[in-house]
Design an enzyme around this catalytic site. Structure first.
Site, PDB file in Angstrom:
ATOM      1  N   TYR A 118       0.831  -1.210   0.000  1.00  0.00           N
ATOM      2  CA  TYR A 118       0.000   0.000   0.000  1.00  0.00           C
ATOM      3  C   TYR A 118       0.865   1.260   0.000  1.00  0.00           C
ATOM      4  CZ  TYR A 118      -4.341  -2.506   0.194  1.00  0.00           C
ATOM      5  OH  TYR A 118      -5.404  -3.307  -0.163  1.00  0.00           O
ATOM      6  N   ARG A 134       1.755   1.855  -3.527  1.00  0.00           N
ATOM      7  CA  ARG A 134       0.617   2.389  -4.289  1.00  0.00           C
ATOM      8  C   ARG A 134       0.310   3.828  -3.871  1.00  0.00           C
ATOM      9  NH1 ARG A 134      -4.095  -1.708  -3.511  1.00  0.00           N
ATOM     10  NH2 ARG A 134      -5.195  -0.196  -4.802  1.00  0.00           N
ATOM     11  N   ASN A 141     -12.704   3.480  -6.502  1.00  0.00           N
ATOM     12  CA  ASN A 141     -11.277   3.788  -6.429  1.00  0.00           C
ATOM     13  C   ASN A 141     -10.898   4.290  -5.043  1.00  0.00           C
ATOM     14  OD1 ASN A 141     -11.238   3.109  -9.095  1.00  0.00           O
ATOM     15  ND2 ASN A 141     -11.310   5.235  -9.837  1.00  0.00           N
ATOM     16  N   VAL A 142      -9.657   4.040  -4.702  1.00  0.00           N
ATOM     17  CA  VAL A 142      -9.154   4.427  -3.377  1.00  0.00           C
ATOM     18  C   VAL A 142      -8.090   5.516  -3.504  1.00  0.00           C
ATOM     19  CG1 VAL A 142      -9.652   2.153  -2.386  1.00  0.00           C
ATOM     20  CG2 VAL A 142      -7.426   2.553  -3.457  1.00  0.00           C
ATOM     21  N   ASP A 143      -8.002   6.137  -4.724  1.00  0.00           N
ATOM     22  CA  ASP A 143      -6.874   7.025  -5.007  1.00  0.00           C
ATOM     23  C   ASP A 143      -7.148   8.510  -4.742  1.00  0.00           C
ATOM     24  OD1 ASP A 143      -7.529   6.448  -8.558  1.00  0.00           O
ATOM     25  OD2 ASP A 143      -8.430   7.925  -7.222  1.00  0.00           O
ATOM     26  N   HIS A 154     -14.935   1.857  -1.396  1.00  0.00           N
ATOM     27  CA  HIS A 154     -13.869   0.954  -0.951  1.00  0.00           C
ATOM     28  C   HIS A 154     -12.800   1.674  -0.133  1.00  0.00           C
ATOM     29  CE1 HIS A 154     -14.960  -1.746  -4.637  1.00  0.00           C
ATOM     30  NE2 HIS A 154     -15.810  -1.883  -3.654  1.00  0.00           N
ATOM     31  N   THR A 179     -14.847   0.516 -15.154  1.00  0.00           N
ATOM     32  CA  THR A 179     -14.879  -0.599 -14.207  1.00  0.00           C
ATOM     33  C   THR A 179     -15.195  -1.892 -14.931  1.00  0.00           C
ATOM     34  OG1 THR A 179     -15.906  -1.499 -12.193  1.00  0.00           O
ATOM     35  CG2 THR A 179     -17.292  -0.116 -13.605  1.00  0.00           C
ATOM     36  N   GLU A 205     -13.156  -1.573 -22.639  1.00  0.00           N
ATOM     37  CA  GLU A 205     -13.531  -2.832 -23.303  1.00  0.00           C
ATOM     38  C   GLU A 205     -14.846  -3.351 -22.730  1.00  0.00           C
ATOM     39  OE1 GLU A 205      -9.911  -4.738 -22.285  1.00  0.00           O
ATOM     40  OE2 GLU A 205     -10.422  -4.887 -20.167  1.00  0.00           O
TER      41      GLU A 205
HETATM   42  C1  BV8 Z   1     -18.066  -8.280   0.534  1.00  0.00           C
HETATM   43  C2  BV8 Z   1      -9.944  -1.781  -2.086  1.00  0.00           C
HETATM   44  C3  BV8 Z   1     -19.280  -9.387   2.223  1.00  0.00           C
HETATM   45  C4  BV8 Z   1      -8.662  -2.482  -1.785  1.00  0.00           C
HETATM   46  C5  BV8 Z   1     -11.295  -3.326  -3.434  1.00  0.00           C
HETATM   47  C6  BV8 Z   1     -18.611 -14.329  -6.122  1.00  0.00           C
HETATM   48  C7  BV8 Z   1     -19.632 -13.582  -6.706  1.00  0.00           C
HETATM   49  C8  BV8 Z   1     -19.931 -12.294  -6.255  1.00  0.00           C
HETATM   50  C9  BV8 Z   1     -19.181 -11.727  -5.211  1.00  0.00           C
HETATM   51  C10 BV8 Z   1     -18.169 -12.466  -4.659  1.00  0.00           C
HETATM   52  C11 BV8 Z   1     -17.871 -13.745  -5.095  1.00  0.00           C
HETATM   53  N1  BV8 Z   1     -16.828 -14.195  -4.359  1.00  0.00           N
HETATM   54  C12 BV8 Z   1     -16.464 -13.251  -3.477  1.00  0.00           C
HETATM   55  C13 BV8 Z   1     -17.279 -12.208  -3.637  1.00  0.00           C
HETATM   56  C14 BV8 Z   1     -17.270 -10.980  -2.884  1.00  0.00           C
HETATM   57  C15 BV8 Z   1     -16.166 -10.054  -3.361  1.00  0.00           C
HETATM   58  C16 BV8 Z   1     -16.146  -9.928  -4.867  1.00  0.00           C
HETATM   59  O1  BV8 Z   1     -16.951  -9.217  -5.448  1.00  0.00           O
HETATM   60  N2  BV8 Z   1     -15.199 -10.625  -5.506  1.00  0.00           N
HETATM   61  C17 BV8 Z   1     -15.100 -10.571  -6.940  1.00  0.00           C
HETATM   62  C18 BV8 Z   1     -13.635 -10.534  -7.347  1.00  0.00           C
HETATM   63  C19 BV8 Z   1     -15.826 -11.760  -7.538  1.00  0.00           C
HETATM   64  N3  BV8 Z   1     -16.510  -8.782  -2.799  1.00  0.00           N
HETATM   65  C20 BV8 Z   1     -16.077  -8.489  -1.566  1.00  0.00           C
HETATM   66  O2  BV8 Z   1     -15.365  -9.209  -0.905  1.00  0.00           O
HETATM   67  C21 BV8 Z   1     -16.587  -7.189  -0.995  1.00  0.00           C
HETATM   68  N4  BV8 Z   1     -17.078  -7.424   0.324  1.00  0.00           N
HETATM   69  O3  BV8 Z   1     -18.679  -8.849  -0.336  1.00  0.00           O
HETATM   70  O4  BV8 Z   1     -18.293  -8.438   1.862  1.00  0.00           O
HETATM   71  C22 BV8 Z   1     -19.539  -9.143   3.657  1.00  0.00           C
HETATM   72  C23 BV8 Z   1     -20.758  -8.585   4.023  1.00  0.00           C
HETATM   73  C24 BV8 Z   1     -21.005  -8.385   5.379  1.00  0.00           C
HETATM   74  C25 BV8 Z   1     -20.023  -8.700   6.336  1.00  0.00           C
HETATM   75  C26 BV8 Z   1     -18.784  -9.215   5.923  1.00  0.00           C
HETATM   76  C27 BV8 Z   1     -18.537  -9.439   4.588  1.00  0.00           C
HETATM   77  C28 BV8 Z   1     -15.456  -6.176  -0.899  1.00  0.00           C
HETATM   78  C29 BV8 Z   1     -15.036  -5.754  -2.273  1.00  0.00           C
HETATM   79  C30 BV8 Z   1     -14.049  -4.590  -2.159  1.00  0.00           C
HETATM   80  C31 BV8 Z   1     -12.637  -5.095  -2.384  1.00  0.00           C
HETATM   81  N5  BV8 Z   1     -11.706  -3.953  -2.379  1.00  0.00           N
HETATM   82  N6  BV8 Z   1     -10.466  -2.274  -3.359  1.00  0.00           N
HETATM   83  C32 BV8 Z   1      -7.567  -2.067  -2.725  1.00  0.00           C
HETATM   84  O5  BV8 Z   1      -7.803  -1.286  -3.672  1.00  0.00           O
HETATM   85  O6  BV8 Z   1      -6.437  -2.538  -2.477  1.00  0.00           O
HETATM   86  S1  BV8 Z   1     -11.894  -3.785  -4.926  1.00  0.00           S
HETATM   87  C33 BV8 Z   1     -10.783  -3.469  -6.192  1.00  0.00           C
HETATM   88  O7  BV8 Z   1     -11.392  -3.973  -7.375  1.00  0.00           O
HETATM   89  C34 BV8 Z   1     -10.551  -2.013  -6.493  1.00  0.00           C
HETATM   90  O8  BV8 Z   1     -10.998  -1.117  -5.528  1.00  0.00           O
HETATM   91  C35 BV8 Z   1     -11.379  -1.771  -7.733  1.00  0.00           C
HETATM   92  O9  BV8 Z   1     -12.192  -0.671  -7.592  1.00  0.00           O
HETATM   93  C36 BV8 Z   1     -12.262  -2.950  -7.745  1.00  0.00           C
HETATM   94  C37 BV8 Z   1     -12.939  -3.264  -9.018  1.00  0.00           C
HETATM   95  O10 BV8 Z   1     -12.016  -3.232 -10.003  1.00  0.00           O
HETATM   96  P1  BV8 Z   1     -12.199  -2.081 -11.123  1.00  0.00           P
HETATM   97  O11 BV8 Z   1     -12.247  -0.752 -10.464  1.00  0.00           O
HETATM   98  O12 BV8 Z   1     -13.319  -2.444 -12.014  1.00  0.00           O
HETATM   99  O13 BV8 Z   1     -10.822  -2.186 -11.825  1.00  0.00           O
HETATM  100  P2  BV8 Z   1     -10.394  -3.335 -12.841  1.00  0.00           P
HETATM  101  O14 BV8 Z   1      -8.913  -3.271 -12.954  1.00  0.00           O
HETATM  102  O15 BV8 Z   1     -11.047  -4.616 -12.483  1.00  0.00           O
HETATM  103  O16 BV8 Z   1     -11.063  -2.871 -14.214  1.00  0.00           O
HETATM  104  C38 BV8 Z   1     -10.680  -1.657 -14.799  1.00  0.00           C
HETATM  105  C39 BV8 Z   1     -11.568  -1.479 -16.010  1.00  0.00           C
HETATM  106  O17 BV8 Z   1     -11.212  -0.243 -16.607  1.00  0.00           O
HETATM  107  C40 BV8 Z   1     -11.352  -2.555 -17.057  1.00  0.00           C
HETATM  108  O18 BV8 Z   1     -12.615  -3.005 -17.519  1.00  0.00           O
HETATM  109  C41 BV8 Z   1     -10.607  -1.830 -18.184  1.00  0.00           C
HETATM  110  O19 BV8 Z   1     -11.011  -2.268 -19.464  1.00  0.00           O
HETATM  111  C42 BV8 Z   1     -11.056  -0.416 -17.987  1.00  0.00           C
HETATM  112  N7  BV8 Z   1     -10.084   0.592 -18.406  1.00  0.00           N
HETATM  113  C43 BV8 Z   1      -8.732   0.522 -18.404  1.00  0.00           C
HETATM  114  N8  BV8 Z   1      -8.226   1.690 -18.858  1.00  0.00           N
HETATM  115  C44 BV8 Z   1      -9.284   2.502 -19.141  1.00  0.00           C
HETATM  116  C45 BV8 Z   1     -10.465   1.803 -18.852  1.00  0.00           C
HETATM  117  N9  BV8 Z   1     -11.689   2.334 -19.039  1.00  0.00           N
HETATM  118  C46 BV8 Z   1     -11.743   3.589 -19.535  1.00  0.00           C
HETATM  119  N10 BV8 Z   1     -10.652   4.326 -19.820  1.00  0.00           N
HETATM  120  C47 BV8 Z   1      -9.409   3.819 -19.653  1.00  0.00           C
HETATM  121  N11 BV8 Z   1      -8.331   4.555 -19.956  1.00  0.00           N
END
Ligand code: BV8
Length: 250
Positions: free
Chosen positions: A67, A70, A102-104, A119, A188, A215
Protein backbone atom coordinates in the site's frame (compact mmCIF):
# COMPACT_ATOMS: atom_id res chain seq x y z
CA UNK A 1 -15.39 10.19 -32.38
CA UNK A 2 -18.72 11.81 -31.41
CA UNK A 3 -20.75 10.67 -28.42
CA UNK A 4 -23.63 8.25 -29.08
CA UNK A 5 -26.61 10.58 -29.78
CA UNK A 6 -28.86 8.66 -27.40
CA UNK A 7 -26.31 9.27 -24.62
CA UNK A 8 -26.14 13.00 -25.36
CA UNK A 9 -29.94 13.06 -25.30
CA UNK A 10 -30.05 11.22 -21.95
CA UNK A 11 -27.47 13.57 -20.37
CA UNK A 12 -29.38 16.66 -21.48
CA UNK A 13 -32.73 15.26 -20.27
CA UNK A 14 -31.44 13.91 -16.94
CA UNK A 15 -32.45 15.43 -13.62
CA UNK A 16 -30.29 13.06 -11.54
CA UNK A 17 -27.17 11.44 -13.06
CA UNK A 18 -25.50 8.71 -11.00
CA UNK A 19 -21.86 8.05 -11.90
CA UNK A 20 -19.96 4.96 -10.73
CA UNK A 21 -16.25 4.84 -11.50
CA UNK A 22 -13.58 2.16 -11.26
CA UNK A 23 -9.83 1.97 -11.72
CA UNK A 24 -10.13 2.61 -15.48
CA UNK A 25 -10.82 6.33 -14.97
CA UNK A 26 -7.45 6.69 -13.22
CA UNK A 27 -5.51 4.62 -15.77
CA UNK A 28 -4.71 7.72 -17.88
CA UNK A 29 -3.32 9.33 -14.72
CA UNK A 30 -0.74 6.56 -14.64
CA UNK A 31 -2.35 4.63 -11.76
CA UNK A 32 -2.33 0.94 -12.78
CA UNK A 33 -5.83 -0.56 -12.83
CA UNK A 34 -6.55 -3.16 -10.22
CA UNK A 35 -6.24 -6.07 -12.63
CA UNK A 36 -3.41 -4.72 -14.79
CA UNK A 37 -0.26 -6.74 -14.41
CA UNK A 38 1.46 -5.31 -11.38
CA UNK A 39 4.86 -3.86 -12.14
CA UNK A 40 8.30 -4.38 -10.69
CA UNK A 41 8.59 -5.88 -7.22
CA UNK A 42 4.84 -6.50 -7.08
CA UNK A 43 4.50 -8.35 -10.41
CA UNK A 44 4.67 -11.67 -8.56
CA UNK A 45 1.62 -10.92 -6.40
CA UNK A 46 -2.10 -11.20 -7.24
CA UNK A 47 -3.80 -8.05 -5.89
CA UNK A 48 -6.79 -10.09 -4.79
CA UNK A 49 -4.43 -12.13 -2.63
CA UNK A 50 -2.89 -9.05 -1.03
CA UNK A 51 -6.11 -7.03 -0.51
CA UNK A 52 -7.48 -9.37 2.18
CA UNK A 53 -7.55 -9.41 6.01
CA UNK A 54 -5.83 -12.83 5.90
CA UNK A 55 -2.86 -11.46 3.98
CA UNK A 56 -2.52 -8.63 6.49
CA UNK A 57 -2.74 -11.05 9.42
CA UNK A 58 -0.15 -13.37 7.88
CA UNK A 59 2.25 -10.70 6.63
CA UNK A 60 1.38 -7.15 7.78
CA UNK A 61 4.74 -5.76 6.64
CA UNK A 62 4.28 -7.04 3.04
CA UNK A 63 0.73 -5.70 2.80
CA UNK A 64 1.67 -2.34 4.36
CA UNK A 65 4.65 -2.01 1.94
CA UNK A 66 2.35 -2.79 -1.04
CA UNK A 67 0.00 0.00 0.00
CA UNK A 68 2.94 2.37 0.64
CA UNK A 69 4.12 1.70 -2.94
CA UNK A 70 0.62 2.39 -4.29
CA UNK A 71 0.20 5.49 -2.07
CA UNK A 72 3.45 6.85 -3.53
CA UNK A 73 2.18 6.15 -7.09
CA UNK A 74 -1.13 7.87 -6.36
CA UNK A 75 0.53 10.89 -4.71
CA UNK A 76 2.57 11.45 -7.90
CA UNK A 77 -0.45 11.02 -10.17
CA UNK A 78 -2.61 13.93 -11.37
CA UNK A 79 -6.32 13.86 -12.19
CA UNK A 80 -6.85 13.45 -15.96
CA UNK A 81 -9.41 14.99 -18.39
CA UNK A 82 -11.84 12.20 -17.49
CA UNK A 83 -11.92 13.29 -13.84
CA UNK A 84 -12.26 16.95 -14.82
CA UNK A 85 -15.07 16.25 -17.32
CA UNK A 86 -17.13 14.78 -14.45
CA UNK A 87 -16.61 18.03 -12.49
CA UNK A 88 -17.86 20.01 -15.54
CA UNK A 89 -20.85 17.70 -16.04
CA UNK A 90 -21.81 18.10 -12.36
CA UNK A 91 -21.97 21.88 -12.88
CA UNK A 92 -24.45 21.47 -15.79
CA UNK A 93 -26.81 18.83 -14.44
CA UNK A 94 -29.43 19.43 -11.71
CA UNK A 95 -28.06 16.58 -9.56
CA UNK A 96 -25.00 14.34 -10.03
CA UNK A 97 -24.05 11.65 -7.49
CA UNK A 98 -20.47 10.43 -7.87
CA UNK A 99 -19.75 6.95 -6.50
CA UNK A 100 -16.25 5.48 -6.82
CA UNK A 101 -14.66 2.09 -6.18
CA UNK A 102 -11.28 3.79 -6.43
CA UNK A 103 -9.15 4.43 -3.38
CA UNK A 104 -6.87 7.03 -5.01
CA UNK A 105 -8.67 10.28 -4.08
CA UNK A 106 -8.22 11.66 -7.63
CA UNK A 107 -11.89 12.68 -8.01
CA UNK A 108 -11.57 14.91 -4.94
CA UNK A 109 -8.30 16.38 -6.26
CA UNK A 110 -10.06 17.17 -9.56
CA UNK A 111 -12.69 19.14 -7.61
CA UNK A 112 -15.58 16.65 -7.32
CA UNK A 113 -17.66 17.18 -4.19
CA UNK A 114 -19.34 14.64 -1.87
CA UNK A 115 -17.57 11.68 -3.47
CA UNK A 116 -19.00 8.38 -2.18
CA UNK A 117 -15.95 6.11 -1.62
CA UNK A 118 -17.28 2.55 -1.54
CA UNK A 119 -13.87 0.95 -0.95
CA UNK A 120 -12.19 3.56 1.27
CA UNK A 121 -9.15 5.68 0.53
CA UNK A 122 -5.50 4.63 0.39
CA UNK A 123 -4.33 8.03 1.69
CA UNK A 124 -5.97 7.31 5.07
CA UNK A 125 -4.97 4.62 7.57
CA UNK A 126 -6.95 3.14 10.41
CA UNK A 127 -6.09 1.42 13.68
CA UNK A 128 -6.22 -2.37 13.19
CA UNK A 129 -7.48 -2.70 16.80
CA UNK A 130 -10.36 -0.20 17.01
CA UNK A 131 -10.84 1.09 13.45
CA UNK A 132 -10.09 4.71 14.41
CA UNK A 133 -9.23 6.72 11.26
CA UNK A 134 -5.67 8.05 11.22
CA UNK A 135 -4.89 10.66 8.56
CA UNK A 136 -1.24 11.22 9.52
CA UNK A 137 1.21 8.97 11.26
CA UNK A 138 4.88 9.38 12.24
CA UNK A 139 7.29 7.42 10.04
CA UNK A 140 8.97 4.99 12.39
CA UNK A 141 11.28 2.07 11.88
CA UNK A 142 8.31 -0.20 12.53
CA UNK A 143 6.32 -1.51 9.51
CA UNK A 144 3.31 -1.23 9.75
CA UNK A 145 3.67 1.90 11.92
CA UNK A 146 1.96 1.77 15.34
CA UNK A 147 -1.35 3.54 15.92
CA UNK A 148 -0.41 6.89 17.55
CA UNK A 149 -3.30 6.37 19.99
CA UNK A 150 -2.92 2.76 21.15
CA UNK A 151 0.19 1.29 19.52
CA UNK A 152 -1.62 -1.46 17.56
CA UNK A 153 -0.44 -1.82 13.92
CA UNK A 154 -2.02 0.61 11.46
CA UNK A 155 -3.72 -0.72 8.30
CA UNK A 156 -4.85 1.12 5.16
CA UNK A 157 -8.39 2.57 5.38
CA UNK A 158 -9.62 0.48 2.44
CA UNK A 159 -12.21 -2.31 2.15
CA UNK A 160 -10.50 -5.68 1.62
CA UNK A 161 -12.09 -8.67 -0.10
CA UNK A 162 -14.31 -10.40 2.42
CA UNK A 163 -14.88 -7.16 4.36
CA UNK A 164 -18.16 -5.28 4.51
CA UNK A 165 -18.38 -1.95 2.69
CA UNK A 166 -18.93 1.18 4.82
CA UNK A 167 -22.67 1.08 5.57
CA UNK A 168 -23.31 4.82 5.07
CA UNK A 169 -21.52 4.92 1.70
CA UNK A 170 -23.27 1.78 0.45
CA UNK A 171 -26.70 3.04 1.52
CA UNK A 172 -26.12 6.44 -0.13
CA UNK A 173 -24.96 4.69 -3.32
CA UNK A 174 -27.92 2.28 -3.37
CA UNK A 175 -30.40 5.14 -2.78
CA UNK A 176 -28.89 7.13 -5.63
CA UNK A 177 -29.02 4.07 -7.94
CA UNK A 178 -32.72 3.75 -7.12
CA UNK A 179 -33.47 7.42 -7.78
CA UNK A 180 -31.25 8.39 -10.72
CA UNK A 181 -32.65 8.57 -14.26
CA UNK A 182 -29.23 8.09 -15.91
CA UNK A 183 -26.52 5.76 -14.53
CA UNK A 184 -22.98 5.98 -15.99
CA UNK A 185 -20.67 3.00 -15.30
CA UNK A 186 -17.18 4.31 -16.09
CA UNK A 187 -13.82 2.49 -16.12
CA UNK A 188 -14.88 -0.60 -14.21
CA UNK A 189 -14.75 -4.30 -15.07
CA UNK A 190 -18.10 -4.66 -13.26
CA UNK A 191 -16.79 -7.75 -11.48
CA UNK A 192 -16.62 -6.68 -7.83
CA UNK A 193 -19.74 -6.85 -5.69
CA UNK A 194 -21.74 -5.31 -4.19
CA UNK A 195 -20.52 -2.27 -6.23
CA UNK A 196 -21.30 -4.06 -9.51
CA UNK A 197 -24.93 -4.57 -8.49
CA UNK A 198 -25.70 -0.82 -8.46
CA UNK A 199 -26.05 -0.59 -12.27
CA UNK A 200 -28.59 -3.43 -12.15
CA UNK A 201 -30.61 -1.64 -9.47
CA UNK A 202 -30.73 1.38 -11.80
CA UNK A 203 -31.79 -0.81 -14.74
CA UNK A 204 -34.57 -2.39 -12.69
CA UNK A 205 -35.84 1.09 -11.77
CA UNK A 206 -36.05 1.99 -15.47
CA UNK A 207 -32.99 4.27 -15.62
CA UNK A 208 -30.86 4.56 -18.75
CA UNK A 209 -27.59 2.73 -17.99
CA UNK A 210 -24.55 3.64 -20.09
CA UNK A 211 -21.20 1.87 -19.89
CA UNK A 212 -18.15 3.99 -20.75
CA UNK A 213 -15.20 1.62 -20.57
CA UNK A 214 -12.13 0.63 -22.58
CA UNK A 215 -13.53 -2.83 -23.30
CA UNK A 216 -16.73 -4.87 -22.90
CA UNK A 217 -17.59 -6.18 -19.43
CA UNK A 218 -20.29 -8.43 -17.90
CA UNK A 219 -22.46 -5.28 -17.77
CA UNK A 220 -22.25 -4.53 -21.52
CA UNK A 221 -25.05 -6.86 -22.60
CA UNK A 222 -27.50 -5.45 -20.04
CA UNK A 223 -26.56 -1.77 -20.50
CA UNK A 224 -28.85 0.52 -22.51
CA UNK A 225 -25.80 2.13 -24.15
CA UNK A 226 -22.20 0.88 -24.38
CA UNK A 227 -19.46 3.27 -25.55
CA UNK A 228 -15.98 1.74 -25.52
CA UNK A 229 -12.80 3.77 -25.45
CA UNK A 230 -10.54 5.69 -23.04
CA UNK A 231 -12.53 7.68 -20.46
CA UNK A 232 -10.00 10.53 -20.64
CA UNK A 233 -11.14 11.12 -24.24
CA UNK A 234 -14.78 9.99 -24.18
CA UNK A 235 -15.93 11.98 -21.13
CA UNK A 236 -14.66 15.38 -22.39
CA UNK A 237 -16.27 14.53 -25.77
CA UNK A 238 -19.56 13.76 -24.02
CA UNK A 239 -19.43 17.11 -22.18
CA UNK A 240 -18.68 19.01 -25.43
CA UNK A 241 -21.52 17.25 -27.27
CA UNK A 242 -24.03 17.66 -24.44
CA UNK A 243 -23.26 21.30 -23.56
CA UNK A 244 -21.61 22.81 -26.68
CA UNK A 245 -22.36 26.42 -25.73
CA UNK A 246 -20.46 26.01 -22.47
CA UNK A 247 -17.71 23.90 -23.97
CA UNK A 248 -16.85 26.62 -26.48
CA UNK A 249 -17.81 29.93 -24.87
CA UNK A 250 -18.19 32.80 -27.42
C1 BV8 B 1 -18.07 -8.28 0.53
C2 BV8 B 1 -9.94 -1.78 -2.09
C3 BV8 B 1 -19.28 -9.39 2.22
C4 BV8 B 1 -8.66 -2.48 -1.78
C5 BV8 B 1 -11.29 -3.33 -3.43
C6 BV8 B 1 -18.61 -14.33 -6.12
C7 BV8 B 1 -19.63 -13.58 -6.71
C8 BV8 B 1 -19.93 -12.29 -6.26
C9 BV8 B 1 -19.18 -11.73 -5.21
C10 BV8 B 1 -18.17 -12.47 -4.66
C11 BV8 B 1 -17.87 -13.74 -5.09
N1 BV8 B 1 -16.83 -14.20 -4.36
C12 BV8 B 1 -16.46 -13.25 -3.48
C13 BV8 B 1 -17.28 -12.21 -3.64
C14 BV8 B 1 -17.27 -10.98 -2.88
C15 BV8 B 1 -16.17 -10.05 -3.36
C16 BV8 B 1 -16.15 -9.93 -4.87
O1 BV8 B 1 -16.95 -9.22 -5.45
N2 BV8 B 1 -15.20 -10.62 -5.51
C17 BV8 B 1 -15.10 -10.57 -6.94
C18 BV8 B 1 -13.64 -10.53 -7.35
C19 BV8 B 1 -15.83 -11.76 -7.54
N3 BV8 B 1 -16.51 -8.78 -2.80
C20 BV8 B 1 -16.08 -8.49 -1.57
O2 BV8 B 1 -15.37 -9.21 -0.91
C21 BV8 B 1 -16.59 -7.19 -1.00
N4 BV8 B 1 -17.08 -7.42 0.32
O3 BV8 B 1 -18.68 -8.85 -0.34
O4 BV8 B 1 -18.29 -8.44 1.86
C22 BV8 B 1 -19.54 -9.14 3.66
C23 BV8 B 1 -20.76 -8.59 4.02
C24 BV8 B 1 -21.01 -8.39 5.38
C25 BV8 B 1 -20.02 -8.70 6.34
C26 BV8 B 1 -18.78 -9.22 5.92
C27 BV8 B 1 -18.54 -9.44 4.59
C28 BV8 B 1 -15.46 -6.18 -0.90
C29 BV8 B 1 -15.04 -5.75 -2.27
C30 BV8 B 1 -14.05 -4.59 -2.16
C31 BV8 B 1 -12.64 -5.09 -2.38
N5 BV8 B 1 -11.71 -3.95 -2.38
N6 BV8 B 1 -10.47 -2.27 -3.36
C32 BV8 B 1 -7.57 -2.07 -2.73
O5 BV8 B 1 -7.80 -1.29 -3.67
O6 BV8 B 1 -6.44 -2.54 -2.48
S1 BV8 B 1 -11.89 -3.79 -4.93
C33 BV8 B 1 -10.78 -3.47 -6.19
O7 BV8 B 1 -11.39 -3.97 -7.37
C34 BV8 B 1 -10.55 -2.01 -6.49
O8 BV8 B 1 -11.00 -1.12 -5.53
C35 BV8 B 1 -11.38 -1.77 -7.73
O9 BV8 B 1 -12.19 -0.67 -7.59
C36 BV8 B 1 -12.26 -2.95 -7.75
C37 BV8 B 1 -12.94 -3.26 -9.02
O10 BV8 B 1 -12.02 -3.23 -10.00
P1 BV8 B 1 -12.20 -2.08 -11.12
O11 BV8 B 1 -12.25 -0.75 -10.46
O12 BV8 B 1 -13.32 -2.44 -12.01
O13 BV8 B 1 -10.82 -2.19 -11.83
P2 BV8 B 1 -10.39 -3.33 -12.84
O14 BV8 B 1 -8.91 -3.27 -12.95
O15 BV8 B 1 -11.05 -4.62 -12.48
O16 BV8 B 1 -11.06 -2.87 -14.21
C38 BV8 B 1 -10.68 -1.66 -14.80
C39 BV8 B 1 -11.57 -1.48 -16.01
O17 BV8 B 1 -11.21 -0.24 -16.61
C40 BV8 B 1 -11.35 -2.55 -17.06
O18 BV8 B 1 -12.61 -3.00 -17.52
C41 BV8 B 1 -10.61 -1.83 -18.18
O19 BV8 B 1 -11.01 -2.27 -19.46
C42 BV8 B 1 -11.06 -0.42 -17.99
N7 BV8 B 1 -10.08 0.59 -18.41
C43 BV8 B 1 -8.73 0.52 -18.40
N8 BV8 B 1 -8.23 1.69 -18.86
C44 BV8 B 1 -9.28 2.50 -19.14
C45 BV8 B 1 -10.46 1.80 -18.85
N9 BV8 B 1 -11.69 2.33 -19.04
C46 BV8 B 1 -11.74 3.59 -19.53
N10 BV8 B 1 -10.65 4.33 -19.82
C47 BV8 B 1 -9.41 3.82 -19.65
N11 BV8 B 1 -8.33 4.56 -19.96
Amino acid sequence: MNSPPELVEAVRAASHVVVMTGAGISAESGVPTFRDAQTGLWAQYDPEELATPGAFRRNPRLVWDWYSWRRELVSQAEPNPGHFALVQLAAHIPQLTLITQNVDGLHQRAGSQNVIELHGNILRAKCSADGRIITAWPETSETPPPCPECGAPLRPDVVWFGEALPMLALNQAARAAEQGDLFLSIGTSALVHPAASLAHIALQRGAVVAEINLEPTPLTAAATIAWHGPAGQLLPQLFRDAFPADAFPE
